[in-house]
Write a protein that holds these residues in place. Structure first.
Motif, short mmCIF file in Angstrom:
data_model
loop_
_atom_site.label_atom_id
_atom_site.label_comp_id
_atom_site.label_asym_id
_atom_site.label_seq_id
_atom_site.Cartn_x
_atom_site.Cartn_y
_atom_site.Cartn_z
N ALA A 147 0.61 -1.48 0.16
CA ALA A 147 0.18 -0.01 -0.02
C ALA A 147 0.61 1.26 -0.36
O ALA A 147 1.82 1.08 0.67
CB ALA A 147 -0.92 0.02 1.76
N ASN A 148 0.69 2.20 -0.78
CA ASN A 148 1.35 3.52 -1.34
C ASN A 148 1.29 4.76 0.52
O ASN A 148 0.55 3.71 1.68
CB ASN A 148 0.97 4.33 -2.01
CG ASN A 148 0.39 4.20 -3.69
OD1 ASN A 148 1.35 2.89 -3.95
ND2 ASN A 148 -0.63 4.54 -3.76
N VAL A 149 2.36 4.99 0.75
CA VAL A 149 2.72 5.94 2.42
C VAL A 149 2.75 7.53 1.44
O VAL A 149 3.24 7.81 0.74
CB VAL A 149 3.77 5.26 2.44
CG1 VAL A 149 4.92 6.43 3.72
CG2 VAL A 149 3.81 4.05 3.12
N HIS A 150 1.86 8.20 2.14
CA HIS A 150 1.92 9.78 2.06
C HIS A 150 2.76 10.17 3.54
O HIS A 150 2.15 9.39 4.68
CB HIS A 150 0.78 9.93 1.84
CG HIS A 150 -0.46 9.36 0.93
ND1 HIS A 150 -0.88 7.91 0.85
CD2 HIS A 150 -0.57 9.41 -0.64
CE1 HIS A 150 -1.48 7.70 -0.23
NE2 HIS A 150 -0.79 8.93 -1.04
N ALA A 151 2.53 11.75 2.76
CA ALA A 151 3.26 12.06 3.97
C ALA A 151 2.07 13.20 4.80
O ALA A 151 0.78 13.19 4.48
CB ALA A 151 3.86 13.87 3.38
N SER A 152 2.63 12.90 6.29
CA SER A 152 1.44 13.50 7.44
C SER A 152 1.52 14.81 7.64
O SER A 152 0.42 15.39 8.54
CB SER A 152 1.21 12.68 8.54
OG SER A 152 2.67 12.42 9.13
N ILE A 153 2.49 15.34 7.71
CA ILE A 153 2.80 17.27 7.10
C ILE A 153 3.13 17.48 6.62
O ILE A 153 3.85 16.68 5.78
CB ILE A 153 3.76 17.38 9.01
CG1 ILE A 153 4.70 16.58 8.31
CG2 ILE A 153 3.20 16.42 10.02
CD1 ILE A 153 6.12 17.03 9.63
#
Length: 439
Positions: free
Chosen positions: A72-78
């Motif tokens: 699963a893709n991972v995204h910036a949280s900030i």
């Protein structure tokens, strides 16, 4: 009321619930940390490949890790600047690849505008779920888009949403169902549309009657567009929230040994996953924040916190006023299936449901002894296995010979170890037996 509660037939235990510590605490949004450490492996499958380099600027919600194959893709949280692309310590003390981001303190929170999903095809909805990096929030982090794509010959006719939350201490799913029932129900409708089916059961243990009422009221008020969604009150019994036990409780169907839910026409998703699907489809918001329970009598202020993925335990502890002097153990997850951790620098992942700060009064430090052949573990096992025999074989150096006792059907719920009067580490024995038997 009790007579009508649903449950599974075999085994199960009743550990102290300890939910009273946080069950009445509304979801609280934690201030953004100065830095996040986002693991690129937060799911079942292969790690993501980093798409950013040191000194790159990223915006909240940007794709920073893309998976090739199962994952699963991972995204910036900030929003901020990438300061490292390296490794971080994970919940099991293994180093995993990660991206570290320093927050831009001047950056505003990202604003998401809702859109209507009803004109989208199941394939378009599935792509949104994949793009959002949605995984099974309540378990091993299996990619949602993969689970929602059963084999063509699988005759899936039922969706089951897991709102049991049977682990002691944990109340994050409870609060999501109580405070966000509209999004959970809308997420269920999206999942039904993706699967092309009409029937959904939401299984909720009866110690969450306020959440049961909130979901039922929402279902009555919403236009269901021809689908049938009903709430199934469950008996309070661990491990009610396990996939196979939940299917039996809500539908009466039994998944065969070595089988998967779609073998009996069922797909299971967590209620938190349904909420994340709503976010991904309706808001175009990836999964980069979630609600987790911070509990135990060793933390100064328990809470149900909405935190950004990659937030370190250390920052959570500082925000909640520190730990108490009699803190004895920190556990990521629930006390039955979670992992004890030895560092406050471990970051929160998509699959983290809670962090427990337990005192000596809340844990059992007695040394274990030899098996006394009482059979309690056999009675407690919800899968009908023989944990006692597996443990004896491991101690005798014959771990590779445990397959006949069903070692691979064990999902490590810990019911056997909980009831064992000799305090034997049966789950650890079983994990070792799996490793040896696979080799």
């Amino acid at each position: 009321m009790t007579a009508s509660l649903l449950t599974f037939a075999k085994g199960g235990v009743h550990p102290p619930e300890s939910k009273e510590i946080t069950e009445h605490l509304a979801i609280e949004k934690m201030p953004l940390p100065a830095q996040v450490e986002i693991p690129l492996l937060q799911h079942f499958g292969a790690p993501c490949q980093p798409l950013v380099n040191k000194k790159d600027r990223v915006e909240e919600g940007d794709l920073i890790g893309q998976v090739q194959g199962l994952g699963a893709n991972v995204h910036a949280s900030i929003t901020g600047t990438v300061t490292n692309v390296g490794t971080s310590i994970g919940p099991t003390s293994l180093n995993i690849p990660s991206v570290t981001i320093d927050r831009d303190t001047e950056a505003p929170d990202k604003i998401y505008t809702p859109s209507d999903w009803r004109g989208l095809s199941p394939q378009e909805l599935l792509q949104k779920i994949k793009d959002g990096g949605i995984v099974g929030i309540g378990g091993a982090g299996f990619p949602a888009h993969v689970k929602l794509s059963p084999p063509p010959d699988a005759k899936v006719d039922t969706l089951v949403l897991n709102g049991a939350e049977c682990e002691p201490y944990l109340t994050c799913d409870h609060r999501v169902m109580l405070e966000k029932p509209e999004e959970v129900v809308e997420g269920a409708k999206i999942l039904l549309h993706v699967l092309g089916i009409k029937d959904c059961y939401i299984g909720v243990e009866s110690n969450k009657n306020d959440a049961i009422d909130a979901l039922r009221k929402t279902i009555e008020q919403q236009k269901l567009d021809g689908v049938k969604i009903q709430v199934s009150p469950l008996k309070v019994k661990y491990p009610q929230g396990s996939e196979k036990q939940l299917i039996e409780s809500t539908t009466g169907r039994k998944v065969p040994g070595g089988g998967l839910p779609f073998d009996v026409g069922v797909i299971v998703q967590n209620v938190g996953t349904a909420k994340a699907v709503f976010d991904a489809v309706v808001l175009n918001k990836p999964l980069y924040e979630k609600v987790i329970t911070i509990s135990g009598r060793g933390i100064s202020r328990p809470a149900n916190l909405q935190v950004r993925i990659g937030t370190r335990i250390r920052d959570i502890v500082e925000y909640l006023g520190g730990t108490k002097a009699d803190l004895a153990k920190i556990v990521m997850g629930g006390p039955m299936m979670g992992f004890a951790v030895s560092s406050l620098d471990i970051p929160v992942t998509k699959t983290c449901s809670g962090i427990l700060f337990l005192t000596r009064d809340e844990i059992d430090e007695q040394p274990y002894g030899p098996c006394i052949r009482c059979g309690w573990c056999v009675e407690a096992c919800p899968m009908g296995l023989s944990p006692n025999e597996i443990g004896l074989y491991v101690e005798a150096g014959r771990a590779a010979d445990t397959a006949p006792f069903g070692v691979f059907d064990c999902f490590e719920c810990g019911s056997c170890a909980f009831v064992c009067p000799a305090k034997r580490p049966l789950v650890q024995f079983i994990r070792l037996a799996k490793q040896k038997a696979r080799k």
